[in-house]
Design a protein around this motif. Sequence first.
Motif, PDB file in Angstrom:
ATOM      1  N   ASP A 181      -7.941   4.427   2.507  1.00  0.00           N
ATOM      2  CA  ASP A 181      -8.252   5.125   1.254  1.00  0.00           C
ATOM      3  C   ASP A 181      -8.983   6.436   1.529  1.00  0.00           C
ATOM      4  OD1 ASP A 181      -7.156   3.066  -0.182  1.00  0.00           O
ATOM      5  OD2 ASP A 181      -9.055   2.287  -0.953  1.00  0.00           O
ATOM      6  N   MET A 189      -7.933  -1.184  -5.062  1.00  0.00           N
ATOM      7  CA  MET A 189      -8.619   0.101  -4.939  1.00  0.00           C
ATOM      8  C   MET A 189      -9.745   0.205  -5.964  1.00  0.00           C
ATOM      9  SD  MET A 189      -6.076   3.007  -6.484  1.00  0.00           S
ATOM     10  CE  MET A 189      -5.640   3.111  -8.219  1.00  0.00           C
ATOM     11  N   ASP A 242      -0.951  -1.413  -6.507  1.00  0.00           N
ATOM     12  CA  ASP A 242      -2.344  -1.626  -6.108  1.00  0.00           C
ATOM     13  C   ASP A 242      -2.892  -2.963  -6.596  1.00  0.00           C
ATOM     14  OD1 ASP A 242      -5.246  -1.011  -5.564  1.00  0.00           O
ATOM     15  OD2 ASP A 242      -5.257  -1.007  -7.757  1.00  0.00           O
ATOM     16  N   TYR A 267       0.865  -1.179   0.000  1.00  0.00           N
ATOM     17  CA  TYR A 267       0.000   0.000   0.000  1.00  0.00           C
ATOM     18  C   TYR A 267       0.894   1.219   0.000  1.00  0.00           C
ATOM     19  CZ  TYR A 267      -4.010   2.940   1.316  1.00  0.00           C
ATOM     20  OH  TYR A 267      -5.006   3.882   1.352  1.00  0.00           O
ATOM     21  N   LEU A 278      -3.012   6.918  -4.492  1.00  0.00           N
ATOM     22  CA  LEU A 278      -2.310   5.648  -4.398  1.00  0.00           C
ATOM     23  C   LEU A 278      -1.493   5.394  -5.661  1.00  0.00           C
ATOM     24  CD1 LEU A 278      -5.038   3.259  -2.913  1.00  0.00           C
ATOM     25  CD2 LEU A 278      -3.465   4.779  -1.712  1.00  0.00           C
TER      26      LEU A 278
END
Length: 440
Positions: free
Chosen positions: A385, A403, A400, A316, A395
């Motif tokens: 988030d 998301m 990822d 992340y 991000l």
Amino acid sequence: MKLSNWGNYPVIDAEVKSFINEDSLRTIIKTSEEIIPRGLGRCYGDSALNKNIISTLRFNHMLCFNDETGELVCESGVSLEEILDIFVPRGWFLPTTPGTKFVTVGGAIASNVHGKNHHESGSFCNHVNWLDLMLSNGDTVRCSRSENSDLFEATCGGMGLTGITLRASFNLIPIESAFIRQEVIRANNFEEIMQVFADSADWTYSVAWIDCLSKGDNLGRSVMMRGEHAKVSEIRNNAHKNAPLILPKKMKFNVPFNFPSFALNSLSVKAFNALYFGKSPKKPTESIIDYDQFFYPLDSVLNWNRIYGKKGFTQYQFVLPIESGKEGMEAILNKIADSGLGSFLAVLKLFGKQEDMLSFPTEGYTLALDFPISDKLFPFLDELDAMVLDYGGRLYMAKDVRMNAKMLSGYPHLDKFKDIKHQYDPRNIFSSLQSKRVGI
């Protein structure tokens, strides 16, 4: 075949095709409904995954090099490791590099990778002179900041969604040695590490390990590593001084199997973090180390992704703008510490100014954390988030795996990217699991 990227999540069934020349690639593109390019698979999630994949690894020739300017022209399947192996002994280094050298040039462009010198040199594509791109109709076009500039800007950081990068020209930087003059500085909390970053503005490279599970007065305690390419006169070891451009040989370790899922828990991570911070020098300490140790410490451990177990992991990584960096980062660090889900691999960097079409960096602080996949992880990341968006952040798409489309609102030029992508790829041939998930 079963395939995943570096996070080992998700694992999908995919057909992988490769090419050795433009004609074979053109045939693949024209006979495919949807496809995505993939290099060495070091992106963490699903941005280089689809049911149909084009591997660039056989398209891997270096074409020409200018010894006076440092300009290298190579095919997209060439890896950063191959470039370093050939050109460091000749006195040249990458203009910027991510934390692994097991990345192809095509992947570096698609993710517009950044390194420890972003505040000074920007991302990888800042150093790309031009690239050749094969479009969805099979045409090959040259793109640069002055030629097909819209397509060039969309391809840099465009996650392979505009076409297949065939070749690229970029400039290496001259070096005297394969060594780095490193200084290590300990900071007791986030406010202190912010000051250390500010004091390190004149250093070419800076990065910090951060304890994401510390709380209270120790919230955000960190260890800064900053560095410069060492001059021959600074090297103290006589053997290294006599061969300053030769990387010392060293053993590599291997993680031969997946660790059990219970091996990484809040207790083991807290113990590791306490040990790592405790063994760091209390006063600034300088040393000369080779570039592998400074830039690629994890590359010496083969298959280290297995440490996170059979279920895999995700990284992340977010960035917060400079104006909200302190407040936002402290709030998010508190949230992570309270959750107990923190990682022992947590990296903090300070970005310089940049606002490309779909590239991740913007001026501010970026934090990257590894999380093993678990049932409660994704709901927790949904909460992070919301905080990232509230503080004006975004991000990194290359890291990822989960998301939603809302998170792309942090990219101010998203609509422009979509317009260019669909102009050159009207049938949306170039698509990934990620692009479909986030609505590109």
